[in-house]
Design a protein around this motif. Structure first.
Motif, PDB file in Angstrom:
ATOM      1  N   ASP A 254       0.824  -1.215   0.000  1.00 28.06           N
ATOM      2  CA  ASP A 254       0.000   0.000   0.000  1.00 28.06           C
ATOM      3  C   ASP A 254       0.855   1.260   0.000  1.00 28.06           C
ATOM      4  O   ASP A 254       0.447   2.277  -0.566  1.00 28.06           O
ATOM      5  N   VAL A 255       2.021   1.214   0.641  1.00 30.29           N
ATOM      6  CA  VAL A 255       2.938   2.365   0.660  1.00 30.29           C
ATOM      7  C   VAL A 255       4.347   1.847   0.436  1.00 30.29           C
ATOM      8  O   VAL A 255       4.768   0.859   1.054  1.00 30.29           O
ATOM      9  N   ARG A 256       5.089   2.514  -0.453  1.00 36.10           N
ATOM     10  CA  ARG A 256       6.470   2.145  -0.712  1.00 36.10           C
ATOM     11  C   ARG A 256       7.394   3.133  -0.001  1.00 36.10           C
ATOM     12  O   ARG A 256       7.316   4.342  -0.214  1.00 36.10           O
ATOM     13  N   CYS A 257       8.253   2.617   0.878  1.00 35.06           N
ATOM     14  CA  CYS A 257       9.238   3.442   1.583  1.00 35.06           C
ATOM     15  C   CYS A 257      10.616   3.160   0.977  1.00 35.06           C
ATOM     16  O   CYS A 257      10.960   2.010   0.687  1.00 35.06           O
ATOM     17  N   SER A 258      11.396   4.209   0.822  1.00 39.18           N
ATOM     18  CA  SER A 258      12.687   4.053   0.148  1.00 39.18           C
ATOM     19  C   SER A 258      13.661   3.224   0.973  1.00 39.18           C
ATOM     20  O   SER A 258      14.452   2.461   0.424  1.00 39.18           O
ATOM     21  N   THR A 259      13.606   3.347   2.298  1.00 35.31           N
ATOM     22  CA  THR A 259      14.511   2.626   3.192  1.00 35.31           C
ATOM     23  C   THR A 259      13.773   2.305   4.480  1.00 35.31           C
ATOM     24  O   THR A 259      12.704   2.868   4.758  1.00 35.31           O
ATOM     25  N   PRO A 260      14.296   1.416   5.329  1.00 36.89           N
ATOM     26  CA  PRO A 260      13.688   1.211   6.643  1.00 36.89           C
ATOM     27  C   PRO A 260      13.637   2.492   7.469  1.00 36.89           C
ATOM     28  O   PRO A 260      12.689   2.703   8.242  1.00 36.89           O
ATOM     29  N   THR A 261      14.645   3.351   7.327  1.00 31.60           N
ATOM     30  CA  THR A 261      14.606   4.632   8.038  1.00 31.60           C
ATOM     31  C   THR A 261      13.412   5.464   7.593  1.00 31.60           C
ATOM     32  O   THR A 261      12.711   6.081   8.410  1.00 31.60           O
ATOM     33  N   ASP A 262      13.159   5.469   6.290  1.00 31.17           N
ATOM     34  CA  ASP A 262      12.003   6.194   5.763  1.00 31.17           C
ATOM     35  C   ASP A 262      10.705   5.602   6.288  1.00 31.17           C
ATOM     36  O   ASP A 262       9.741   6.327   6.569  1.00 31.17           O
ATOM     37  N   ALA A 263      10.657   4.275   6.446  1.00 36.24           N
ATOM     38  CA  ALA A 263       9.453   3.637   6.986  1.00 36.24           C
ATOM     39  C   ALA A 263       9.196   4.082   8.425  1.00 36.24           C
ATOM     40  O   ALA A 263       8.051   4.335   8.821  1.00 36.24           O
TER      41      ALA A 263
END
Length: 421
Positions: A254-263
């Motif tokens: 549903d949502v794409r985060c660039s990195t785990p930090t971004d998540a």
């Protein structure tokens, strides 16, 4: 109907069953098989090497045997998690009752082949609508509990939790540690996804992993995992690898985060920003309320400064004087109208009196009536109506007298009348 091959009275011995099973398996012939290599056993001094070939999309595995030389000479060397295609013949060992694959050729699946398969799968899932933005669910603004699927004690787990707690210290996590690469990654991630999706306290799920090679990130482009994420009722955030890494999970989630930090930054709001936003909204509300109060006060002052509100009794007194004047004018007009109508009525009455029969009688005239057979008096209009002996009633101004008609033979030839009381 043929008789059964075995009966309680005629059972087969174990050797017969094993031999028949071996015969059935031998009929299969040579096959090409694809899977992931695990548990490689290549002991020095032995002629046969053992390894386990596992299906990356299901919890199914088979034992594979091959010559040790073929395994040692294979380039690049096989390691756990390597995806291979091997040519083998199924073999059933009657003595142990086990089934294995006897391989005579092993080919490692190259990067180009993997990328081509991923591209074919991407086109298939896109055609089915799994990438459609309209089917994606919006994560909650502030989740009750964040489900996190990641490797045990991994940098991805640390990055997600540290950044999320830095933004919202009260955030709660339910962490499911799984293998994030290799043969066991897909089934473990799918199982963890199902566990978190069934938890009513979990409002959003984050799948996180650090960077790696194409082979390392291959589980996150697996069709089984992608369909499980698509069927998940809880919103799913994909945080795999670095910015340039784009497994198919990024398109299905549903949502794409660039990195785990971004998540970690996107899964919860920033408490400092929210406090500043609340303060800003409060200031705007205060200014709006003060502005409204000032406008209403000015409007009220303008209304109070009007003459009608500054001196409300003077207009009332003026209206009262106007009402009294109009009442007096109405009274005078009504009195004049009544007097005029009374004079007109008196004049009409006088005319009626003058023209009435009583006034005529007062001037010396009389009204002669005769009585018909029924006894009703009628005005005498002709002498022919009063022959001799007719009873007459003569009305004068002050009363009436009775008479009887008679012919006196006067010079005019008319009839005469005798009066009587």
């Amino acid at each position: 109907m043929s008789e059964p091959a075995t009966t309680p009275e005629k059972p087969w011995p174990v050797r017969t069953v094993a031999r028949k099973v071996a015969d059935w398996i031998n009929r299969l012939g040579d096959v090409w098989v694809e899977g992931q290599v695990t548990q490689i056993s290549n002991r020095p001094g032995t002629g046969t090497a053992f390894l386990t070939l596992r299906d990356p999309a299901a919890d199914v595995s088979m034992t594979v045997t091959c010559p040790t030389g073929m395994l040692r000479e294979h380039q690049p060397p096989l390691t756990d998690g390597t995806r291979v295609i091997l040519h083998a013949r199924p073999a059933f060992f009657i003595g142990r009752g086990t089934l294995s694959l006897r391989a005579d050729e092993i080919r490692a699946v190259g990067i180009g082949q993997l990328l081509a398969r991923i591209e074919r799968l991407r086109k298939l899932l896109h055609a089915e609508g799994l990438f459609d933005p309209r089917r994606k669910k919006k994560p909650p603004f502030l989740p009750n509990t964040v489900g996190l699927i990641t490797g045990r004690a991994s940098a991805a787990e640390h990055d997600v939790m540290v950044n999320a707690r830095a933004r919202w210290p009260a955030v709660r996590f339910r962490v499911e540690n799984v293998a994030t690469q290799g043969a066991f990654a897909v089934p473990q991630i799918v199982d963890a996804l199902g566990v978190l999706d069934r938890d009513k306290d979990v409002d959003v799920i984050v799948i996180a992993r650090g960077g790696g090679s194409v082979e390392d990130l291959l589980p996150f482009s697996d069709e089984t995992l992608l369909r499980a994420v698509s069927d998940c009722r809880t919103p799913v955030l994909s945080a795999i690898g670095h910015e340039q890494d784009t497994p198919l999970l990024d398109h299905v989630a549903d949502v794409r985060c660039s990195t785990p930090t971004d998540a970690g930054k996107r899964v919860v709001p920033d408490i400092a920003e929210e406090i500043a936003r609340v303060r800003q909204l409060r200031d705007r509300a205060r200014r709006a309320l003060h502005g409204w109060v000032d406008r209403e006060r000015h409007r009220l002052d303008a209304l109070r400064s009007r003459p009608v509100l500054a001196d409300p009794f003077t207009p009332l007194e003026q209206r009262s004087a106007q009402v009294s004047m109009l009442v007096e004018r109405s009274r005078r007009a009504m009195t004049a109208l009544v007097s005029s109508e009374r004079a007109s009525l008196d004049h009409t009455r006088a005319r009626l009196t003058t023209l009435g029969p009583a006034a005529t009688l007062a001037r010396g005239y009389a009204v002669v009536q005769w009585v018909d057979e029924e006894g009703s008096p009628r005005v005498l209009r002709s002498t022919a109506e009063a022959p001799d002996g007719t009873r007459l009633r003569v009305r004068v101004a002050d009363g009436a007298v009775h008479a009887i008609a008679s012919d006196w033979g006067d010079a005019s030839g008319g009839s005469g009348a005798e009066t009587g009381s």
